[in-house]
Enzyme design. Structure first.
Site, mmCIF file in Angstrom:
data_model
loop_
_atom_site.group_PDB
_atom_site.id
_atom_site.type_symbol
_atom_site.label_atom_id
_atom_site.label_comp_id
_atom_site.label_asym_id
_atom_site.label_seq_id
_atom_site.Cartn_x
_atom_site.Cartn_y
_atom_site.Cartn_z
ATOM 1 N N GLU A 7 0.665 -1.426 -0.259
ATOM 2 C CA GLU A 7 0.031 0.189 0.054
ATOM 3 C C GLU A 7 0.845 1.214 -0.004
ATOM 4 O O GLU A 7 0.442 2.279 -0.487
ATOM 5 C CB GLU A 7 -1.065 0.291 1.339
ATOM 6 C CG GLU A 7 -2.056 1.209 1.256
ATOM 7 C CD GLU A 7 -3.179 1.040 2.093
ATOM 8 O OE1 GLU A 7 -3.588 2.086 2.489
ATOM 9 O OE2 GLU A 7 -3.538 -0.078 2.292
ATOM 10 N N LYS A 8 1.872 1.133 0.591
ATOM 11 C CA LYS A 8 2.937 2.301 0.937
ATOM 12 C C LYS A 8 4.323 1.814 0.625
ATOM 13 O O LYS A 8 4.699 0.749 0.796
ATOM 14 C CB LYS A 8 2.449 3.208 2.012
ATOM 15 C CG LYS A 8 2.469 2.376 3.268
ATOM 16 C CD LYS A 8 2.064 3.317 4.407
ATOM 17 C CE LYS A 8 0.556 3.639 4.416
ATOM 18 N NZ LYS A 8 -0.092 2.491 4.736
ATOM 19 N N ASP A 103 -3.038 -2.498 2.853
ATOM 20 C CA ASP A 103 -3.226 -2.488 4.569
ATOM 21 C C ASP A 103 -4.595 -3.570 4.808
ATOM 22 O O ASP A 103 -5.453 -3.569 3.942
ATOM 23 C CB ASP A 103 -3.592 -1.328 5.047
ATOM 24 C CG ASP A 103 -2.369 -0.300 5.174
ATOM 25 O OD1 ASP A 103 -1.368 -1.073 5.107
ATOM 26 O OD2 ASP A 103 -2.372 0.950 5.571
ATOM 27 N N ASP A 105 -7.327 -3.940 5.829
ATOM 28 C CA ASP A 105 -8.634 -3.233 6.244
ATOM 29 C C ASP A 105 -9.561 -2.941 4.741
ATOM 30 O O ASP A 105 -9.043 -3.436 3.759
ATOM 31 C CB ASP A 105 -8.561 -1.958 6.985
ATOM 32 C CG ASP A 105 -7.938 -0.954 6.321
ATOM 33 O OD1 ASP A 105 -7.589 -1.069 5.202
ATOM 34 O OD2 ASP A 105 -7.455 -0.003 7.073
ATOM 35 N N ARG A 330 -3.863 1.739 12.929
ATOM 36 C CA ARG A 330 -5.175 1.863 12.526
ATOM 37 C C ARG A 330 -6.122 0.862 12.893
ATOM 38 O O ARG A 330 -7.312 0.671 12.304
ATOM 39 C CB ARG A 330 -5.360 2.604 11.223
ATOM 40 C CG ARG A 330 -4.398 3.553 10.919
ATOM 41 C CD ARG A 330 -4.509 4.022 9.367
ATOM 42 N NE ARG A 330 -3.825 4.959 9.000
ATOM 43 C CZ ARG A 330 -4.186 6.106 8.441
ATOM 44 N NH1 ARG A 330 -5.324 6.676 8.437
ATOM 45 N NH2 ARG A 330 -3.370 7.148 8.222
#
Length: 659
Positions: A7-8, A103, A105, A330
């Site tokens: 994701e990053k 991530d 989620d 998160r």
């Protein structure tokens, strides 16, 4: 070639760190020794197209155009992400096998899935795509995750749910914002009146609290305290419990409002015998608080250190991505998988090495103890936020990062301490026909609470008690039927207090416990089962947006609504400023995740309801708006477009659709 899509960049580097070496770092990706590649997104590479991308006329805001509902949804490349998307596109075409490493989620699932769809991945390659779930960037955790790859097909419902939420928020936020901004112009307001599914009910919460405070009229109420002694002159006090016969002189909370009634009771019991009519004694155990999810951490950090929700999130991201000292921040879970018990000694050892404040606490921890936090059945995409096994000198951390690490580590250590034990005694007395009650809590074993009792940290350990309860430190040894003497009585005059204004801590608590603010039992039940108002990942941003848009303001630690915020809430229909719609949406989105309903079954009723809301908006002119006011959105200052003119509110509009 296997292509891992993180994701990053920080996650991509963590994945590459445990894969074959030597490695070649290139622009936007890392090539491994075996020819496999790790690349990454930089957040969302794609975004919802703007209305004017569907039709040029939509650049001009007009009520007659609303609601704007695309026939075929479009995504566009974020300008800042065009280069990275181009790199990923080439790598995806070259890859034989894809691994989705977004991530863990709903948003992380969609973020990479939409890139795969945009690049035209289909057929066997799409069906064979695997899912990598990582919530801890430390090498041992990443290795374990790589050994537990799952089929990405299993997560299609999660992605569909995220897509439905994203499009629904776009539809609702964009159309309602345009409608009420245009109506605000009629009242002379030059700013943007943004409306969102989550941000607006949150603003409504603050507006209604401010109104309750403004409308509050204090009133006196009365209590009677019986002063009692035993035959051997041991003394204590007991509080009068009004009977049903007193109901006519009580308010809805059971407080006596008639002074003469309380005075009569005072006179009646003085000098009278007191019979012990009931004695109950129980030993209570209070287990350690569960490890933190993000909201619980934000609430505690606001109380203790005065941090805003956004400051907590930003600093936790640094602890996670840069320092690798905590797990995924998160998270919405407060539980841990039992498989992590084997790492507990390593984690507590790192805590002792990293934070000298907790080194003694680590020595006293019972590593054989298994608290209720270790529960596989309550861990889904992520687990609670806990320290990692990494040892690092604190010299490289900011003060805020040190403070948050301390809170997270202390909460983790509490899992290895025994329960707090106390004796709870309830005594009921009958005096001149009236009922009086006294309670005493006596500490038996401090347990985990010793971690929370330093001189600089006096967190409240007991919940506030109702006005008609009297909690004493101790009571004499009493038994049922024992005769005592009421040698005196006190008349206590108190005054009702207005609700307290919201603070960062209480506003976050209200978002997570939003069910307390709704009356419909069905809606209340849904909100209890879901994350509340917003999600762990979005709450901080939503609160900050309301400040940036001029709807909320700070007065010291208090959070208050501005005139603009009040005017908007008063102009909106109730369903737009209450959390009920969010509850309905979340219930349906959850059903999509569970394969119990479809995307279309969610979107179609929403579009019908949106049409009715826009029609209603066209009949309302907001009152009480500041005149000639402009709002700052992002880096640019934009005013609400006058009829026949256009303006660029892209940054603002995107924020609207996310909230």
């Amino acid at each position: 070639m296997i292509l891992y899509i993180a994701e990053k960049p920080s996650l991509g580097r963590a994945i590459a760190a445990v894969l074959p070496k030597p490695q070649h770092k290139d622009n936007g990706f890392i090539r491994l020794a075996n020819g496999d590649v790790v690349s990454w997104c930089v957040g969302h590479l794609l975004e919802q197209a703007e209305p004017e991308d569907y039709h040029p006329e939509y650049k001009r805001w007009q009520i007659a155009q609303l609601p704007i509902i695309p026939d075929k949804w479009q995504l566009k490349v974020r300008k800042s992400a065009a280069s990275q998307l181009s790199i990923l596109t080439k790598l995806i075409k070259q890859a034989d096998q894809l691994v989705h490493a977004g991530d863990p989620d709903r948003e992380g699932q969609l973020l990479v899935d939409e890139v795969l769809a945009y690049c035209g991945v289909s057929g066997h390659k799409l069906a064979a795509t695997q899912r990598l779930l990582i919530s801890d960037l430390n090498p041992p955790a990443v290795k374990r995750a790589l050994a537990q790859l799952q089929s990405n097909k299993d997560f299609v419902p999660l992605s569909t749910s995220a897509l439905a939420r994203s499009r629904a928020d776009w539809l609702y936020g964009l159309n309602m914002t345009r409608a009420y901004t245009l109506q605000g112009q009629k009242a002379g307001y030059q700013g943007v009146l943004s409306v969102g599914r989550v941000q607006t009910p949150l603003l409504g919460l603050v507006v209604r609290r401010d109104q309750d405070i403004a409308d509050f009229v204090t009133k006196p109420f009365y209590q009677v305290l019986a002063e009692v002694e035993t035959s051997d002159k041991q003394r204590f006090s007991a509080m009068w419990q009004p009977s049903e016969a007193c109901a006519s002189w009580q308010d809805e909370d059971g407080r006596v409002l008639l002074k003469a009634l309380a005075e009569k009771v005072q006179q009646k019991i003085t000098g009278q015998p007191a019979l012990v009519s009931n004695v109950e004694q129980k030993e209570r155990k209070q287990p350690a608080p569960l490890p933190y999810n993000l909201s619980a951490l934000q609430i505690d950090a606001a109380k203790r250190y005065g941090m805003t929700a956004q400051q907590v999130l930003d600093n936790c991201q640094q602890l996670y991505e840069r320092h690798k000292l905590i797990t995924y921040p998160r998270s919405d879970s407060r539980y841990l998988p039992r498989g992590q018990l084997s790492r507990a000694a390593a984690v507590t050892g790192a805590i002792a090495a990293n934070d000298s404040q907790l080194s003694a606490a680590v020595q006293q921890a019972d590593m054989a103890r298994v608290s209720k936090a270790w529960n596989d059945s309550k861990v889904e995409a992520h687990h609670a936020i806990v320290p990692t096994e990494k040892r690092q000198a604190f010299t490289g951390l900011t003060q805020a990062e040190k403070q948050l690490y301390y809170l997270i580590a202390r909460q983790y250590l509490a899992q290895f301490y025994p329960a707090y034990c106390y004796s709870e005694t309830l005594v009921e007395l009958t005096i001149a026909g009236g009922l009086f009650r006294a309670k005493a809590n006596t500490e038996l074993s401090v347990g985990w609470k010793q971690l929370y009792r330093s001189a600089s940290n006096q967190e409240a350990s007991q919940k506030s008690q109702p006005d008609n309860d009297l909690i004493l430190q101790s009571l004499p040894q009493l038994h049922k039927g024992q005769q005592l003497h009421c040698y005196g009585a006190q008349l206590l005059e108190k005054h009702t207090q207005p609700p307290q204004p919201f603070t960062d801590a209480t506003l976050l608590a209200a978002m997570t416990g939003i069910s307390r603010y709704v009356s419909d039992p069905a809606i209340k039940a849904v909100l209890r089962e879901t994350d509340g108002l917003g999600t762990e990942a979005t709450r901080a941003g939503i609160i900050e947006l309301l400040f940036k848009r001029g709807f909320l303001q700070r007065q010291g630690k208090q959070i208050r609504a501005t005139d603009t915020g009040k005017a908007l809430i008063h102009a909106l229909p109730p369903q737009a400023s209450l959390p009920d719609m969010t509850a309905r949406w979340e219930a349906e989105l959850s059903r999509i995740c569970q394969r119990e309903t479809s995307y279309q079954a969610f979107m179609q009723p929403l579009q019908t309801e949106l049409g009715l809301l826009i029609s209603q908006a066209a009949t309302v002119t907001p009152a009480g708006l500041p005149q000639g006011k402009t709002r700052r959105w992002g880096r640019k200052k934009s005013t609400r477009p006058a009829a026949g003119k256009t303006t660029n509110l892209r940054r603002g509009r995107q924020s609207v659709t996310k909230a």
